[in-house]
Scaffold this motif. Structure first.
Motif, mmCIF file in Angstrom:
data_model
loop_
_atom_site.group_PDB
_atom_site.id
_atom_site.type_symbol
_atom_site.label_atom_id
_atom_site.label_comp_id
_atom_site.label_asym_id
_atom_site.label_seq_id
_atom_site.Cartn_x
_atom_site.Cartn_y
_atom_site.Cartn_z
ATOM 1 N N PHE A 1 3.218 17.415 3.379
ATOM 2 C CA PHE A 1 4.175 18.533 3.346
ATOM 3 C C PHE A 1 5.224 18.312 4.427
ATOM 4 O O PHE A 1 4.889 18.094 5.589
ATOM 5 C CB PHE A 1 3.457 19.866 3.589
ATOM 6 N N ASN A 2 6.493 18.399 4.042
ATOM 7 C CA ASN A 2 7.581 18.150 4.986
ATOM 8 C C ASN A 2 8.044 19.447 5.650
ATOM 9 O O ASN A 2 8.305 20.436 4.976
ATOM 10 C CB ASN A 2 8.766 17.513 4.255
ATOM 11 N N THR A 3 8.161 19.423 6.985
ATOM 12 C CA THR A 3 8.634 20.607 7.714
ATOM 13 C C THR A 3 9.795 20.276 8.637
ATOM 14 O O THR A 3 10.202 21.115 9.449
ATOM 15 C CB THR A 3 7.502 21.216 8.569
ATOM 16 N N ALA A 4 10.342 19.047 8.543
ATOM 17 C CA ALA A 4 11.435 18.654 9.440
ATOM 18 C C ALA A 4 12.410 17.751 8.701
ATOM 19 O O ALA A 4 12.025 16.696 8.204
ATOM 20 C CB ALA A 4 10.892 17.938 10.677
ATOM 21 N N GLY A 5 13.668 18.190 8.604
ATOM 22 C CA GLY A 5 14.695 17.362 7.979
ATOM 23 C C GLY A 5 14.639 17.391 6.465
ATOM 24 O O GLY A 5 13.800 18.066 5.854
ATOM 25 N N PRO A 6 15.543 16.628 5.840
ATOM 26 C CA PRO A 6 15.608 16.600 4.372
ATOM 27 C C PRO A 6 14.325 16.052 3.743
ATOM 28 O O PRO A 6 13.627 15.228 4.328
ATOM 29 C CB PRO A 6 16.801 15.669 4.091
ATOM 30 N N VAL A 7 14.048 16.527 2.549
ATOM 31 C CA VAL A 7 12.890 16.057 1.793
ATOM 32 C C VAL A 7 13.180 14.674 1.198
ATOM 33 O O VAL A 7 14.262 14.439 0.670
ATOM 34 C CB VAL A 7 12.550 17.055 0.666
ATOM 35 N N VAL A 8 12.219 13.786 1.310
ATOM 36 C CA VAL A 8 12.279 12.467 0.667
ATOM 37 C C VAL A 8 11.105 12.414 -0.299
ATOM 38 O O VAL A 8 9.943 12.391 0.128
ATOM 39 C CB VAL A 8 12.194 11.323 1.702
ATOM 40 N N CYS A 9 11.382 12.402 -1.578
ATOM 41 C CA CYS A 9 10.315 12.552 -2.568
ATOM 42 C C CYS A 9 9.337 11.379 -2.575
ATOM 43 O O CYS A 9 8.219 11.513 -3.074
ATOM 44 C CB CYS A 9 10.923 12.763 -3.959
ATOM 45 N N GLU A 10 9.752 10.228 -2.027
ATOM 46 C CA GLU A 10 8.841 9.087 -1.930
ATOM 47 C C GLU A 10 7.867 9.257 -0.771
ATOM 48 O O GLU A 10 6.875 8.532 -0.673
ATOM 49 C CB GLU A 10 9.631 7.791 -1.737
ATOM 50 N N GLU A 11 8.143 10.215 0.118
ATOM 51 C CA GLU A 11 7.308 10.405 1.305
ATOM 52 C C GLU A 11 6.644 11.778 1.362
ATOM 53 O O GLU A 11 5.624 11.949 2.023
ATOM 54 C CB GLU A 11 8.157 10.230 2.575
ATOM 55 N N HIS A 12 7.227 12.757 0.677
ATOM 56 C CA HIS A 12 6.769 14.140 0.817
ATOM 57 C C HIS A 12 6.387 14.732 -0.530
ATOM 58 O O HIS A 12 6.890 14.304 -1.574
ATOM 59 C CB HIS A 12 7.883 15.013 1.423
ATOM 60 N N TYR A 13 5.520 15.749 -0.492
ATOM 61 C CA TYR A 13 5.374 16.585 -1.663
ATOM 62 C C TYR A 13 6.718 17.283 -1.855
ATOM 63 O O TYR A 13 7.296 17.813 -0.902
ATOM 64 C CB TYR A 13 4.289 17.651 -1.449
ATOM 65 N N MET B 1 0.848 -1.202 0.000
ATOM 66 C CA MET B 1 0.000 0.000 0.000
ATOM 67 C C MET B 1 0.880 1.249 0.000
ATOM 68 O O MET B 1 1.827 1.352 0.766
ATOM 69 C CB MET B 1 -0.913 -0.001 1.228
ATOM 70 N N LYS B 2 0.560 2.196 -0.853
ATOM 71 C CA LYS B 2 1.343 3.420 -0.998
ATOM 72 C C LYS B 2 1.182 4.299 0.240
ATOM 73 O O LYS B 2 0.080 4.538 0.727
ATOM 74 C CB LYS B 2 0.887 4.173 -2.241
ATOM 75 N N THR B 3 2.319 4.795 0.757
ATOM 76 C CA THR B 3 2.290 5.697 1.902
ATOM 77 C C THR B 3 1.796 7.066 1.458
ATOM 78 O O THR B 3 2.319 7.623 0.485
ATOM 79 C CB THR B 3 3.694 5.833 2.522
ATOM 80 N N PRO B 4 0.803 7.627 2.155
ATOM 81 C CA PRO B 4 0.300 8.957 1.757
ATOM 82 C C PRO B 4 1.401 10.016 1.867
ATOM 83 O O PRO B 4 2.183 10.017 2.816
ATOM 84 C CB PRO B 4 -0.823 9.224 2.769
ATOM 85 N N LEU B 5 1.443 10.896 0.885
ATOM 86 C CA LEU B 5 2.421 11.987 0.916
ATOM 87 C C LEU B 5 1.913 13.129 1.790
ATOM 88 O O LEU B 5 0.720 13.239 2.054
ATOM 89 C CB LEU B 5 2.675 12.493 -0.510
#
Length: 530
Positions: free
Chosen positions: A7-19, A1-5
Motif C-alpha cells: 500500500f502506497n502512502t507517499a508520492g505518486p502511485v506506481v502500479c508496478e510497485e503498489h496496490y 524476481m517480482k517485487t512485492p506490492l
C-alpha cells in the motif's frame, strides 16, 4: 524476481510497485479528452494526497501514446519558496519546465534558449508566456501542459503566472499550448490572492478568466476499497473479514491516503499481522487506526494545521458545538476543498470521515491533554477492570471548576473549549487501552461521546452527551434525556451520562455544579452540571 506490492502512502502511485486502482479511472477520461480537443483551459482539483499527481502522470502517458499532441507534466511547487518575488518564482518554473522537457521524448522540440536571457529580455511578468510561445512555435504538434500544485504559488507570483497563461490564450495552438490543465487543492475561481504590488485582493477568476471547466477528483468508492484490499489478498494470501471493508469505508469514506495508510498499518506495520495466515479482523483495524492518529502522520498533521486558519475555525467550531449557525458559502467551500468536510446523502455538510471526526477535537485539545496529570489507574476498578466513570466525571467536575477559567482562555476555539477540555480529560485516561468515538455536527445541538473500554468479559460502553445550557436547567435536561437514551440504545449499553455546561459568567459555581440521577424509559441517566 517480482517485487512485492504494498500500500502506497507517499508520492505518486506506481502500479508496478503498489496496490493501485487504474489512475485514468479516477476521472472521466472522455470528458477531459473532449476539453483538450476543444482547446480548453480547465482545472482539476482535489484535497491533498487524493491521487491528483498519479492521475495527471497517467494522463500524460496516455496522451503521448496517442501521438496527436505532445503532453508534458510539470510541478510548480518549487516556485513557492520565492513567495512574493515574481522573478525568482518564474525562474523556478522555467527551470522545472526545461528539466521536465529534457527528460521527456520532446527534448528536441524545446527552444535552445537560456532562461536568464528570456528573463532579461522579457521580464518576469512575460518570461513564462514567451518561453511557452517559443516552444509551441517550434513544436510539430499541439502542446498539452499539465501544471501541478498551482496553488502552492504565493501572492504576486501566482497572479503573474495566471495572467501570463491567460495572455497566451488567443495564440493557441500555433503559438501557445492548445490546452492547459491547472491542478491543485482548490478551484482557481476561489483563489483570493493578496497582491503586494497592487495592494489589493485579486481573485483567481479575474486573473485567469479563460477557464472553461472545473473538474474534481473524487474519493474511492466502497467498491474501490474492496478492489484495493483484494489485491493484498491476491498478492499475499491474507484475507480480510468482509466486515473490515465496511469499517474501512466508515473510517475513511474513501479518502485515498487514509485507505492506503490503514491498509499498510494493519497489513505491514503491525508485526503480528505479517503472518499471512492470520485473517484481518475489525478488532485489528481499530488499533491500526489509533496508531495512525497517535503517530500524527504527516497527512493528518498537515491537514490539522489548517484548523488554525480563521475561515476553517468559522466552519468547524459550530460543528463541534452542534449549533444551528448559518455558514459562509466561501468558507464552507474552502473547507470542503481541503477535504475536511463533505455532503452526505441527505445534502447535509459534515466532517468527511470518522478518522477526521476523531482527529479534529483531539488535535485541538492535544496540548491541554499533555498538560494534565491524571492517571488511568486512578479510575479503573481493580476487581472488575471496569472504568469508574462516576469517579472520573466527578474528578473532571472538580477540575473544571478549579481550572476552566484559566484554561479555556488558551483555546483558539474558545466557544467549544468546554467540550474540548472534557474530551482532553477523557482521552488522557482512555489512551492506555480504550478509545473515544465522537459524533457531532451542525444543528445537532449536542455532542455524543462513546467511551469503549476493554474488560475481561468483552467491552464496557459508556455514552456521554454534552450540551450547552441555553435556557433553563430543567428544559435543557429534558431536551437531552431522550437523545442520550437513544444513543445508549443504539450502543447497547445501560451506562449513560448527560453533561450540561453553563457558560453564564454571572452565575455562581454552587449553582452550576450538581449531579443527579434521572430516569427515562426505565434507564438511569446521570446528569452532571458544569
Amino acid at each position: 524476481m517480482k517485487t512485492p506490492l504494498f500500500f502506497n502512502t507517499a508520492g505518486p502511485v506506481v502500479c508496478e510497485e503498489h496496490y493501485c486502482l487504474p489512475p485514468l479511472n479516477r476521472f472521466n477520461l472522455d470528458e477531459i479528452l473532449s476539453l483538450i480537443a476543444q482547446k480548453k483551459y480547465f482545472v482539476l482539483h482535489a484535497p491533498r494526497q487524493s491521487g491528483k499527481t498519479s492521475s495527471l502522470k497517467a494522463l500524460m502517458e496516455y496522451i503521448n501514446h496517442e501521438y496527436r499532441y505532445q503532453c508534458l507534466y510539470i510541478n510548480v511547487e518549487m516556485g513557492q519558496a520565492a513567495r512574493e518575488n515574481v522573478r525568482e518564482g518564474v525562474q523556478a518554473i522555467l527551470t522545472e519546465l526545461a528539466s521536465r522537457v529534457r527528460t521527456s521524448k520532446w527534448n528536441d522540440t524545446f527552444p535552445q534558449v537560456k532562461r536568464r536571457e528570456v528573463l532579461e529580455e522579457w521580464g518576469a511578468h512575460a518570461a513564462l508566456n514567451q518561453m511557452l510561445t517559443l516552444w509551441a512555435e517550434k513544436s510539430p504538434k499541439p502542446i498539452v501542459l499539465l501544471m501541478d500544485e498551482i496553488d502552492a504559488l504565493v501572492g504576486d507570483t501566482l497572479i503573474s503566472v495566471l495572467r501570463q497563461l491567460r495572455a497566451g490564450y488567443d495564440k493557441r495552438p500555433a503559438l501557445f499550448p492548445q490546452s492547459i490543465i491547472l491542478c491543485g487543492v482548490r478551484d482557481v475561481r476561489d483563489y483570493r490572492i493578496h497582491s503586494d504590488l497592487e495592494k489589493a485582493i485579486i481573485t483567481g477568476g479575474s486573473a485567469f478568466n479563460v477557464k472553461a471547466e472545473s473538474l474534481r477528483l473524487g474519493n474511492f468508492t466502497k467498491a474501490d476499497i474492496k478492489t484495493l484490499y483484494t489485491q493484498h489478498t491476491q498478492e499475499t494470501g491474507q484475507w480480510f473479514e468482509p466486515e473490515v471493508l465496511d469499517l474501512a469505508w466508515e473510517l475513511t469514506r474513501g479518502q485515498p491516503w487514509l485507505v492506503n495508510a490503514l491498509g499498510y498499518e494493519v497489513g505491514f506495520e503491525i508485526k503480528a499481522h505479517r503472518d499471512r495466515s492470520v485473517t484481518i479482523t475489525t478488532d485489528m483495524v481499530e488499533p491500526a487506526k489509533e496508531n495512525l492518529i497517535l503517530r500524527r502522520e504527516t497527512h493528518l498533521d498537515q491537514l490539522m494545521d489548517k484548523l488554525k486558519e480563521a475561515r476553517v475555525q468559522r466552519v468547524i467550531q459550530p460543528m463541534l458545538l452542534g449549533e444551528n449557525t448559518p455558514l459562509s458559502k466561501e468558507d464552507t467551500e474552502y473547507v470542503v476543498d481541503l477535504g475536511l468536510l463533505h455532503q452526505n446523502q441527505n445534502g447535509h455538510t459534515e466532517i468527511a470521515n470518522r478518522i477526521y471526526q476523531e482527529v479534529i477535537p483531539r488535535e485541538l485539545s492535544w496540548g491541554f491533554q499533555m498538560g494534565m496529570v491524571q492517571e488511568t489507574a486512578w479510575y479503573v476498578d481493580t476487581t472488575s477492570g471496569k472504568l469508574n466513570i462516576d469517579k472520573l466525571l466527578a474528578a473532571f467536575q472538580s477540575f473544571f471548576r478549579e481550572n476552566s477559567e484559566h484554561w479555556l482562555q488558551q483555546f483558539q476555539y474558545q466557544e467549544a473549549g468546554s467540550q474540548l477540555l472534557l474530551q482532553a480529560f477523557l482521552q488522557r485516561i482512555v489512551n492506555s487501552g480504550g478509545r473515544v468515538e465522537r459524533e457531532y455536527g451542525l444543528g445537532r445541538m449536542r455532542t455524543y461521546l462513546l467511551v469503549i473500554w476493554p474488560v475481561s468479559s468483552g467491552v464496557q460502553k459508556i455514552v456521554i452527551e454534552l450540551k450547552l445550557l441555553h435556557h433553563s436547567r430543567p428544559s435543557t435536561i429534558a431536551q437531552g434525556l431522550k437523545p442520550t437514551w437513544q444513543y445508549m440504545d443504539k450502543a447497547g449499553t445501560s451506562e449513560g451520562h448527560l453533561l450540561v455546561f453553563d457558560r453564564d459568567p454571572n452565575r455562581a459555581w454552587e449553582d452550576k455544579i450538581f449531579s443527579e440521577a434521572q430516569t427515562y424509559k426505565n434507564q438511569t441517566i446521570i446528569v452532571w452540571g458544569m
